[in-house]
Design an enzyme around this catalytic site. Structure first.
Site, mmCIF file in Angstrom:
data_model
loop_
_atom_site.group_PDB
_atom_site.id
_atom_site.type_symbol
_atom_site.label_atom_id
_atom_site.label_comp_id
_atom_site.label_asym_id
_atom_site.label_seq_id
_atom_site.Cartn_x
_atom_site.Cartn_y
_atom_site.Cartn_z
ATOM 1 N N TYR A 142 0.819 -1.216 0.000
ATOM 2 C CA TYR A 142 0.000 0.000 0.000
ATOM 3 C C TYR A 142 0.853 1.267 0.000
ATOM 4 C CZ TYR A 142 -4.758 -1.768 0.853
ATOM 5 O OH TYR A 142 -5.997 -2.335 0.745
ATOM 6 N N LYS A 193 3.075 -15.427 1.706
ATOM 7 C CA LYS A 193 3.203 -16.085 0.395
ATOM 8 C C LYS A 193 4.690 -16.372 0.230
ATOM 9 C CE LYS A 193 1.472 -17.591 -3.492
ATOM 10 N NZ LYS A 193 0.546 -18.739 -3.579
ATOM 11 N N ASP A 225 -3.245 -18.061 -0.132
ATOM 12 C CA ASP A 225 -4.290 -18.709 -0.946
ATOM 13 C C ASP A 225 -4.981 -19.806 -0.135
ATOM 14 O OD1 ASP A 225 -1.854 -20.055 -1.001
ATOM 15 O OD2 ASP A 225 -1.990 -20.670 -3.098
ATOM 16 N N ASP A 249 -6.354 -6.922 4.091
ATOM 17 C CA ASP A 249 -7.516 -6.236 3.507
ATOM 18 C C ASP A 249 -8.474 -7.268 2.925
ATOM 19 O OD1 ASP A 249 -9.078 -4.100 2.440
ATOM 20 O OD2 ASP A 249 -8.151 -4.451 0.489
ATOM 21 N N ASP A 253 -12.272 -8.938 4.715
ATOM 22 C CA ASP A 253 -13.601 -8.895 4.078
ATOM 23 C C ASP A 253 -14.197 -10.299 4.014
ATOM 24 O OD1 ASP A 253 -13.473 -6.163 3.573
ATOM 25 O OD2 ASP A 253 -14.269 -6.365 1.539
HETATM 26 C C1 IPM Z 1 -10.329 -1.151 4.324
HETATM 27 C C2 IPM Z 1 -10.633 -0.483 3.013
HETATM 28 C C3 IPM Z 1 -9.484 0.452 2.676
HETATM 29 C C4 IPM Z 1 -8.229 -0.387 2.540
HETATM 30 C C5 IPM Z 1 -9.716 1.329 1.445
HETATM 31 C C6 IPM Z 1 -10.990 2.142 1.543
HETATM 32 C C7 IPM Z 1 -8.539 2.221 1.155
HETATM 33 O O1 IPM Z 1 -10.844 -1.434 2.026
HETATM 34 O O2 IPM Z 1 -10.166 -0.429 5.326
HETATM 35 O O3 IPM Z 1 -10.275 -2.373 4.350
HETATM 36 O O4 IPM Z 1 -7.949 -0.936 1.472
HETATM 37 O O5 IPM Z 1 -7.496 -0.491 3.511
HETATM 38 MG MG MG Z 2 -10.929 -3.437 2.753
#
Ligand code: IPM
Ligand code: MG
Length: 361
Positions: A142, A193, A225, A249, A253
């Site tokens: 990032y 990885k 993975d 990240d 999710d």
């Molecule tokens: C998160 C979001 C952020 C990230 C974005 C909005 C920049 O997806 O906090 O997970 O990628 O960190």
């Molecule tokens: Mg995110």
């Protein structure tokens, strides 16, 4: 001395959900006697629209002066086409993380028993799920330099980013994970990885070193993975997962969805001294912005994390969590967690129900 919170509603559903969280802060101040106060600021697209910057200098100053930050969400289609990537709403968020050195991102994925039906996985696979993802937040691909889009000699364009972690960056996030595991089920799974990427070979090595200081905690390693697969196959094998910025990240999710709705999950981003920024794991949901249907619970639960981790108010934090649980017991559901035999409510009604439940505790 009064503790100061900076509230940054941001974009999309951000203003609606933070408004409900602020009502919870009011109860904490007025009923539980917490010496807290708050102020608002602009960030993301809202910051860009007002000042031309997704992280206006005034917001950064306020954030630095605050004891903790509560953020809604940033981003939306309105700003997706901005040609200068440094002006995108997401930059406001990334800038806050970097400037405030919030390297330790805690993303719990907990299944509320009342929501077992909302998960896309079978109840027996997810019931009792309680995972903590510890994501490194201020390094990795990032932020690595060099980065950009350049033109090659043949006229073709090439995009490039740099995936880089120093030993000290790996060590400090490793410690966060091991400390966290000590308070939980004493297992850390480090995700990498290392079969392909040197940076994660080093990650793995440093995690082994950190583990020596925590003989009571069991360390395992998993390729990313496989981790993505194991999370949907048998998620209860995990206690604490520690990983880099981008893998974290993605996996967070995925883990969030195991619990039925990403609308339920809070997060904390902490610096070395437990100063933190707290935000729901979900995004700005532009498709439902302004409709009054967004789930405010992740933001309300982020207030609980804020009180627990930055203000040392674990008892009040637990009360907020109990109030959320009670409201779920009452069968109230926003659209994202609706299931048979429950009652659909909007953002404000959900917030009000939590406030009532909290006052009654
Ligand atoms: C998160 C979001 C952020 C990230 C974005 C909005 C920049 O997806 O906090 O997970 O990628 O960190
Ligand atoms: Mg995110």
């Amino acid at each position: 001395m009064s503790k100061k919170i900076l509230v940054l509603p941001g974009d999309g559903i951000g203003p609606e959900i933070t408004a409900e969280a602020v009502k919870v802060l009011e109860v904490c101040r007025d009923q539980f006697g917490l010496d807290i106060s708050w102020d608002e600021g602009l960030v993301g697209g809202a910051g860009f629209d007002a000042t031309g910057e997704p992280l206006p200098p005034e917001t950064l100053d306020k954030a630095k002066a605050a004891d903790a930050i509560l953020l809604g969400a940033v981003g939306g289609p309105k700003w997706d086409k901005l040609p200068d990537i440094s002006k995108r709403p997401e930059r406001g968020l990334l800038g806050l993380r970097k400037e405030l050195k919030l390297f330790g991102n805690l993303r719990p994925a907990i299944l509320y028993p009342q929501l077992a039906d909302a998960s896309s996985l079978k109840p027996e696979v997810v019931s009792g799920l309680d995972i903590m993802i510890v994501r490194e937040l201020t390094g990795g691909i990032y932020f690595g330099q060099p980065r950009g889009i350049r033109e090659l000699e043949n006229g073709e364009r090439e995009g490039f980013n740099t995936y880089v972690y120093s030993e000290s960056e790996i060590r400090r996030i490793g410690k966060v994970a091991f400390e966290m595991a000590r308070k939980r089920n004493k297992k850390v799974c480090s995700v990498d990885k290392a079969n392909v990427l040197e940076v994660t070979m080093l990650w793995k090595e440093v995690m082994e070193e950190v583990a020596k200081d925590y003989p009571d905690v069991e360390l395992s390693h998993m390729y990313v993975d496989n981790a993505a697969m194991q999370l949907v196959r048998a998620p209860k094998q995990f206690d604490v997962i520690v990983t880099g910025n981008m893998f974290g990240d993605i996996l967070s999710d995925e883990a969030a969805m195991l619990t039925g709705s990403i609308g339920m999950l809070p997060s904390a981003s902490l610096d070395e001294n437990a100063k933190g920024m707290y935000e729901p794991c979900h995004g700005s949901a532009p498709d439902i912005a302004g409709l009054g249907v967004a789930n405010p619970l992740a933001t309300i639960l982020s207030v609980a994390m804020l009180l627990r981790y930055s203000f040392g108010e674990g008892e009040v934090a637990t009360k907020i969590e109990q109030a959320v649980s009670k409201v779920l017991d009452q069968g109230l559901r926003t659209a994202d967690i609706l299931s048979a035999d429950t009652r659909k409510v909007g953002t404000q009604e959900m917030g009000a129900a939590v406030v009532e439940a909290l006052k009654a505790l």
